[in-house]
Design an enzyme around this catalytic site. Sequence first.
Site, PDB file in Angstrom:
ATOM      1  N   CYS A  86       0.349  -1.567  -0.054  1.00 16.75           N
ATOM      2  CA  CYS A  86       0.096   0.138  -0.490  1.00 16.75           C
ATOM      3  C   CYS A  86       1.346   1.505   0.035  1.00 16.75           C
ATOM      4  CB  CYS A  86      -0.737  -0.142   1.223  1.00 16.75           C
ATOM      5  SG  CYS A  86      -1.600   1.562   1.108  1.00 16.75           S
TER       6      CYS A  86
ATOM      7  N   GLN B  54     -11.882  19.021   6.496  1.00 14.53           N
ATOM      8  CA  GLN B  54     -10.193  18.421   6.457  1.00 14.53           C
ATOM      9  C   GLN B  54     -10.486  16.936   7.058  1.00 14.53           C
ATOM     10  OE1 GLN B  54      -7.155  19.847   7.027  1.00 14.53           O
ATOM     11  NE2 GLN B  54      -7.794  21.677   6.515  1.00 14.53           N
TER      12      GLN B  54
ATOM     13  N   GLU C 186     -14.667  30.921  -3.455  1.00 13.17           N
ATOM     14  CA  GLU C 186     -14.286  29.597  -3.501  1.00 13.17           C
ATOM     15  C   GLU C 186     -15.136  29.291  -4.845  1.00 13.17           C
ATOM     16  OE1 GLU C 186     -14.083  25.201  -3.354  1.00 13.17           O
ATOM     17  OE2 GLU C 186     -13.621  26.781  -1.440  1.00 13.17           O
TER      18      GLU C 186
ATOM     19  N   ASP D 190      -6.564  29.455   2.233  1.00  7.31           N
ATOM     20  CA  ASP D 190      -5.619  27.996   2.311  1.00  7.31           C
ATOM     21  C   ASP D 190      -6.500  27.241   1.706  1.00  7.31           C
ATOM     22  OD1 ASP D 190      -5.684  25.185   3.209  1.00  7.31           O
ATOM     23  OD2 ASP D 190      -7.904  24.878   3.879  1.00  7.31           O
TER      24      ASP D 190
ATOM     25  N   CYS E 113      -0.755  22.413   3.180  1.00 11.43           N
ATOM     26  CA  CYS E 113      -0.780  21.315   3.810  1.00 11.43           C
ATOM     27  C   CYS E 113       0.452  21.158   2.776  1.00 11.43           C
ATOM     28  CB  CYS E 113      -2.078  20.321   3.189  1.00 11.43           C
ATOM     29  SG  CYS E 113      -2.949  20.793   1.459  1.00 11.43           S
TER      30      CYS E 113
END
Length: 448
Positions: A95, A277, A330, A374, A401
């Site tokens: 994996c 998240q 967005e 973000d 991230c």
Amino acid sequence: MSEEPKISEEPKNSLVGEEYEVEIGPVAHGGHCIARTAEGQVLFVRHALPGERVIARVTDGEDDSRFLRADAVTVLEPSKDRVEAPCPYAGPGKCGGCDWQHAKPGAQRRLKGEVIAEQLQRLAGLTPEEAGWDGTVMPVPGDKLPAGQVPAWRTRVQYAIDADGNAGLRRHRSHEIEPIEHCMIAAEGVSELGIEKRDWSGMESVEAIAASGSGDRQVVLAPRPGARLPLVELDKPVSVLRVDERDGGVHRVHGRAFVRERADDHTWRVGNGGFWQVHPKAADLLVEAAMQGLMPRKGETALDLYCGVGLFAGALADRLGEQGAVLGIETTKRAVEDARHNLREFPRVSIEQGKVEQVLPRTGISEANLIILDPPRAGAGRRTISHLTTLGARRIAYVACDPAALARDLAYFKEGGYKVRTLRAFDLFPMTHHVECVAILEPVAKGA
């Protein structure tokens, strides 16, 4: 007229399967470490740790490649940070979901910290001190467990389905599927659905979603061309959505088209398998870090860019009061619909749909007190950041991230007259190479 001589190209020689005894060097961004062959060719080696001596087997690359990818198939001299991988599906050729199952949790965080530091220095020219960072990656409260146990944190798991209808996970950099009976990092709400025990013939993938703070469970089915949907009978009540094979849209089959997430003392509707998240404590933790850094004041104006379903916009609106105002932007249509629904109690919050770099200039906004962004893994980019630095924000919160994208964008902010005040890093993806950061920026003082 003479013919030009033909240049013969030497056939490239694949090195896949070749093995090298190497000493492992520093960690690199992407879940691997760096080594070199005796001839000096660079190896990116997975399943290894710095300082080890291993036999590395090449998984990708040719004799003229800039670098080779490899797996450590035999460990000759192990690191003191090495442990037996708790997961039976972790290891070379298995994996590809977890990068650091073979490392102690504390070592995983140190490795992530080293990657952040290297990216900051290389791409932004910043030392940890200059970034206001103490160099640590903070564990999430409750994720510290005894040796051999793994945090079950992943509230969204996308299972790949093989030709026999078995659920599994993709192998590293491969379309091949590793059939599994249980994913150790899957949250309890995902595991209790029993996806791995069912026959999913005809499906390309099955995504399982377990909302945090509610009992909502959802599966998103992606059928192979021409396949019929199965009758979904799982171990817990669940709503079912499907991915349209023609346009990629997500449509409700039965149950709710959304799940209800809970964060910052509000309930958030997230529809059609949209972004939220993945760690159950991430939303609260990131809101707290961003608000502590921004220190919103009553009556201020704020921008929430790449706002998703409105988590940060709502947090700002709560703290800015009735005289404050927030604009969210967005791209995804369904997320915009959810954000407007979630923030309907705040009359001075507006949400616009479209790409940030296109919508923001059209708004005519020339100033804002606070900005939070973000962005997706690729980052915001020079064009957007150049615009943001003209708005005079007293503080900017950047949630990231990907350390490389963060560092590149921090360099653009520096060009525009902003410096990093503080940076915090959180281990919101245990056992993987991923890490979440929150950087707080402020204008460089005049004359500084």
